[in-house]
Design an enzyme around this catalytic site. Structure first.
Site, short mmCIF file in Angstrom:
data_model
loop_
_atom_site.label_atom_id
_atom_site.label_comp_id
_atom_site.label_asym_id
_atom_site.label_seq_id
_atom_site.Cartn_x
_atom_site.Cartn_y
_atom_site.Cartn_z
N ASP A 552 0.86 -1.19 0.00
CA ASP A 552 0.00 0.00 0.00
C ASP A 552 0.90 1.24 0.00
O ASP A 552 1.59 1.51 0.99
CB ASP A 552 -0.88 -0.05 1.26
N HIS A 553 0.85 1.97 -1.08
CA HIS A 553 1.78 3.10 -1.22
C HIS A 553 1.44 4.25 -0.27
O HIS A 553 2.21 5.19 -0.14
CB HIS A 553 1.77 3.59 -2.67
#
Ligand code: CAO
Length: 580
Positions: A552-553
């Site tokens: 998850d950036h």
């Protein structure tokens, strides 16, 4: 150049009509009679045409505003002869929502007619009936509209109806409206069928045992002078009851006061409105059904009451979800903000034979979760390879030694243990996002995707940090067996902090696993294979395991992900590192 204010013309007794569509914008050049806005009450929807031609200088209304006769809609700059007021300038062209602007206005008719709402719905006693209370309800004055189609029958023989209850819905190219009953009684006979074309005075229904009705046809309400004043179709020509609940006398000719309309939220302000009758719109509003997401099964895609019922059932069953529900919790307000095209509707049978099967229960549950995770989490996937040559040799050896124990060790058990070590090294991969905080977990529960005949499930190995490879292997095979038999409990599928999806037993090279929210990363593993690897002096045959880490950036950066994979690879290459 002159400026002209275009106002809402005579719309009968309708007040506080909600603006549900704005069809022009500043700078637009418009012609006289061109539709400017669509307004809606609970009984009719209509387009309001321009009294003049010209260039729109300023809009005075916006979506959701309430307007009544005389409200200023916009300011026009006029100049050309072509901008001269339309002959029917003060006349609304009621419109069905969904047909949009552009349909030709109804031709102006001759002669005076009641103003909108002053519908002559007076009951006509049947010949010879006198006071027998059998009453024929006829189409009231609907202005100049001719041959309007019956699109809905709202009652059937045997139904008791109340005064003013809508009997049928009719539709022209510019308006849809409900024709109310001019008396209370029981429907003896319907005189119209779906698709019939009706005009003023045509019989709609015969009522029996009718309550006292108006003694005489309603006098036309005085409208503005001339034909222009009468050209409008009467929007929902519903006579209102006089105080005390009966029609007739002073109360006649008054349209029902418009119910307070909840704010309408069209998906796209300038887009076409869904095609539906006023009663269907009202029903949708009452239930909060997003009309724009309902597929109409009626003629020309019109949304029928049963379409709303089917849509609601599908949502309740979990077979469908509204765009708003799909986007709940997203940064943008609702999935509708994605502005996606509707799902394509294809008549597959047209191309060949098909078979329809319901999705499995698991797929019905998993699908919306996967969809949400895919849409809401900014995924990035890093691919890497781990050299597991020695580890595989150790695994094979271990299984030989433990042949009699019945516990088979697969690469997955090592991956779980190695992942825990990497998660400890990079704690943000063992976290969850909670608003603007990261929740770092002090426990290491590892989920693993299990393929079952009914679909994908994710059982969880709890406290994997405290368990050895043999115990993890035993739990893996036990949980995988339960998964295949559909016997996993919710507790056995909850609490994971990180998930591994192993396709190693099946094949493939790399893939993009979808993060299992609220986790922030997932490791995808494919089938290992022997490859030539350059050792600095020569190529060596090494067993390489493809790794795909989705993360998850919002929580993790690319550099951290690359380091995580490298660290994991190093552990798998030399499993002693797990102890460090
Ligand atoms: N490379 C090469 N061989 C591998 C391997 C790998 N990475 N991983 C497993 N194998 C081998 C095993 O050693 C085993 O070999 P043998 O039959 O010779 O002993 C064989 O493949 C089958 O292993 P397995 O799949 O039964 O066992 P597992 O522990 O590796 O996996 C489970 C268990 C439940 C995770 C797996 O059966 C499964 O369901 N995988 C599918 C997961 C999935 O669908 N992911 C997709 C999610 S996204 O839609």
């Amino acid at each position: 150049m002159a400026s002209v204010e275009v106002k809402v013309p005579d719309v009968g007794d309708f007040k506080d009509l909600a603006v549900i569509e704005v069809l022009v914008q500043p700078g637009d050049t418009i012609k006289p009679e061109q539709s400017l806005v669509t307004v809606e009450s609970d009984k009719a929807s209509m387009e309001i045409p321009s009294s003049h031609g010209g260039v729109v200088k300023e809009l005075k209304v916006k979506l959701g505003d309430k307007v009544s006769e005389g409200s200023v809609l916009l300011v026009l700059e006029t100049g050309n002869a072509a901008d001269a007021p339309a002959a029917r300038s003060a006349v609304p062209s009621p419109a069905p929502a969904g047909t949009g602007a552009g349909a030709p206005p109804a031709a102006a008719g001759a002669g005076a007619a009641p103003a909108p709402g002053a519908a002559a719905t007076a009951p006509q006693p049947s010949p010879g009936q006198g006071a027998s209370r059998t009453i024929e309800v006829r189409v009231p004055d609907i202005g100049e509209f001719k041959d309007v189609a019956v699109i809905e029958l709202l009652v059937k023989p045997g139904d008791p109806v109340k005064l003013e209850q809508s009997l049928i819905t009719v539709e022209s190219d510019k308006a849809s409206m409900e024709i109310p009953s001019s008396a209370a009684g029981v429907v003896k006979e319907l005189k119209v069928a779906l698709g019939d074309k009706v005009n003023i005075g045509d019989p709609v229904a015969v009522l029996e045992g009718a309550a006292e009705a108006s003694p005489s046809p309603r006098p036309p309400a005085p409208g503005p002078e001339g034909a222009a004043a009468t050209a409008a179709i009467a929007p929902a020509p519903v006579p209102a009851p006089a105080e005390g609940g009966r029609s007739g006398g002073q109360g006649q000719g008054r349209v029902l006061p418009t119910a307070a309309l909840p704010p309408h939220e069209p998906a796209a302000p300038t887009g076409k409105l869904p095609h539906a009758s006023p009663s269907v719109r009202k029903f949708a509003r009452e239930l909060g059904i997003p009309l724009g997401e309902v597929q109409g099964s009626g003629p020309k895609g019109r949304i029928l009451q049963e379409d709303l019922q089917n849509f609601t059932k599908a949502v309740m069953r979990g077979d469908a979800s509204t765009q708003a529900a799909a986007g709940k919790g997203a940064a943008a307000p609702g999935g509708a903000a994605l502005g996606l095209l509707p799902w394509p509707k294809v008549d597959f049978e047209k191309f060949g034979p098909v078979e329809r099967k319901d999705l499995s229960r698991i797929k019905k549950i998993a699908g919306p979760n996967l969809h949400r995770n895919w849409v809401m989490i900014p995924h990035v996937t890093n691919h890497d390879d781990a050299d597991i040559t020695e580890l595989e040799a150790f695994r094979v050896q271990l299984n030989k030694e433990n042949e009699k124990s019945g516990v088979k060790v697969t690469m997955l058990a090592f991956l779980i243990k190695a992942s825990v070590a990497a998660l400890k090294q990079f704690p943000e991969f063992n976290s969850s996002l909670d608003g603007e905080q990261i929740v770092l977990k002090g426990y290491w529960h590892i989920g693993f995707a299990a393929d079952t005949p009914n679909g994908l499930v994710v059982p969880v190995i709890r406290d994997a940090d405290r368990k050895g490879i043999l115990q993890i292997s035993a739990e893996l095979s036990e949980l995988a067996k339960k998964a295949r038999e559909g016997k996993l409990t919710p507790a056995e599928m909850s609490g994971a902090t990180f998930t591994i999806s192993s396709l190693g037993g099946i094949g493939g090279r790399y893939f993009t696993p979808i993060i299992n929210a609220p986790e922030v990363a997932i490791l995808g593993v494919c089938r290992s294979r022997t490859e030539p690897v350059w050792d600095g002096g020569q190529f060596q045959p090494r067993l390489m395991l493809p790794l795909s880490l989705s993360w998850d950036h919002r929580v993790v950066d690319g550099a951290a992900a690359a380091r995580f994979n490298a660290h994991l690879g190093a552990i798998l290459a030399d499993f002693r590192r797990v102890l460090l």
